[in-house]
Design an enzyme around this catalytic site. Structure first.
Site, PDB file in Angstrom:
ATOM      1  N   ASP A  40       8.457  -8.868 -12.438  1.00  0.00           N
ATOM      2  CA  ASP A  40       9.967  -8.207 -12.648  1.00  0.00           C
ATOM      3  C   ASP A  40      10.930  -9.162 -11.861  1.00  0.00           C
ATOM      4  OD1 ASP A  40       9.461  -7.609  -9.955  1.00  0.00           O
ATOM      5  OD2 ASP A  40       9.743  -5.485  -9.995  1.00  0.00           O
TER       6      ASP A  40
ATOM      7  N   GLU B 206      -3.810 -13.026   5.689  1.00  0.00           N
ATOM      8  CA  GLU B 206      -3.871 -14.157   6.486  1.00  0.00           C
ATOM      9  C   GLU B 206      -2.813 -13.949   7.624  1.00  0.00           C
ATOM     10  OE1 GLU B 206      -6.156 -16.746   5.795  1.00  0.00           O
ATOM     11  OE2 GLU B 206      -6.906 -15.002   4.821  1.00  0.00           O
TER      12      GLU B 206
END
Length: 308
Positions: free
Chosen positions: A219, A276
């Site tokens: 989007d 991470e």
């Protein structure tokens, strides 16, 4: 629309999962069916990113990231280092403890169905988020969410799966210090002690916590969740209730969509990009619309564009 199966792909497999019998059996089954499926196994951080680039140079038609959200993140960063016309479609074989991206998009969690999906699915263009020199495809979590993700022990992750994050979150909630800083985005700004900041392209993080229910992968928008600091058990309960009521905002929770977000902290801020971990003073996120092609289920609910 009939989709022709891909005949050439490379599985970039996290080394921790390389000896799983069900993975080996799934690979051999697909090879016996006529698919050209190569496998490379990671040994240390950075291997998955490097293997992604090498796979493109070798001419493979598709890449499959076999591992958890961190492995997907490395492969995405490898692909994003290449010119757009060289980024081959990316599939996922979910093998992590949380598998937040895979669960969010509705991918099969068993190796053989997941690999079949990656080999046969029609590629769709999806957004990627740029944060400094790093990219992420699912979610950046800042504050206590990042602390929980980065400090949850690996054995606990393996034993409890996504439940490990909930347990560590409960333990952390009473000992954290709020994070001070200035938030800016094109439509506004805010300064408040932060408990949690989530910047999302996908919907969930932390082992299944839905933090961005309105997010769609294509989007062109970031979904942003801000949870302000609370000082009592009653306020914590209210904040949790407001999170359950997302995408509505409340006294402690703000939820909105934008295209860019900047956070300037008063000190080091723990951040995870697709799981991470990093510690930084400044965080920024910018959407890169439809920058990568993903191999997703035909009925994926995180796509705003209907597929034929």
């Amino acid at each position: 629309m009939k989709v022709e199966s891909c005949q050439s792909a490379r599985l970039i497999l996290n080394g921790k999962s390389a000896q799983f019998p069900e993975v080996r059996e799934a690979v051999f089954t697909l090879r016996d069916s006529g698919f050209d499926l190569g496998v490379v196994v990671t040994w240390e951080a950075g291997d998955a990113r490097r293997f992604a680039c090498q796979s493109v140079e070798a001419g493979v038609e598709r890449i499959i990231a076999g591992g958890g959200d961190g492995t997907i993140n490395e492969v995405v960063n490898g692909l994003m280092s290449l010119p757009e016309d060289q980024r081959v479609p990316l599939g996922v074989l979910p093998l992590g403890s949380a598998n937040d991206f895979a669960n969010g998009v509705g991918l099969p969690l068993e190796p053989l169905p997941a690999l079949k999906m990656a080999m046969n699915a029609l590629p769709v263009e999806t957004d990627v988020v740029c944060s400094g020199q790093q990219y992420f495809v699912n979610m950046a979590s800042c504050g206590i969410g990042a602390e929980v993700t980065s400090t949850t022990p690996e054995p606990l992750k393996r034993f409890l799966g996504g439940g490990a994050y909930s347990l560590m979150g409960a333990l952390k909630a009473w000992s954290y210090q709020p994070y001070q800083g200035q938030l800016r985005w094109p439509e506004g700004h805010s300064r408040a002690p932060l408990f949690l900041l989530a910047v999302a392209n996908g919907t969930q993080a932390g082992g299944g916590q839905c933090l961005a229910p309105s997010a769609r992968l294509d989007d062109g928008l970031l979904d942003v969740l801000i949870v302000r600091d609370f000082t009592s058990l009653a306020e914590m309960r209210q904040a949790l209730a407001e999170i359950e009521a997302l995408p509505n905002s409340g006294d402690f929770v703000t939820y909105f969509q934008t295209t860019q977000l900047h956070f300037d902290g008063d000190g080091p801020l723990p951040v995870t990009l697709d799981g991470e971990p990093f510690h930084i003073d400044h965080f920024e996120a910018t959407i890169e619309s439809r920058a990568i092609r993903m191999l997703l289920p035909p009925a994926c609910s995180l796509l705003s564009t209907k597929r034929a």
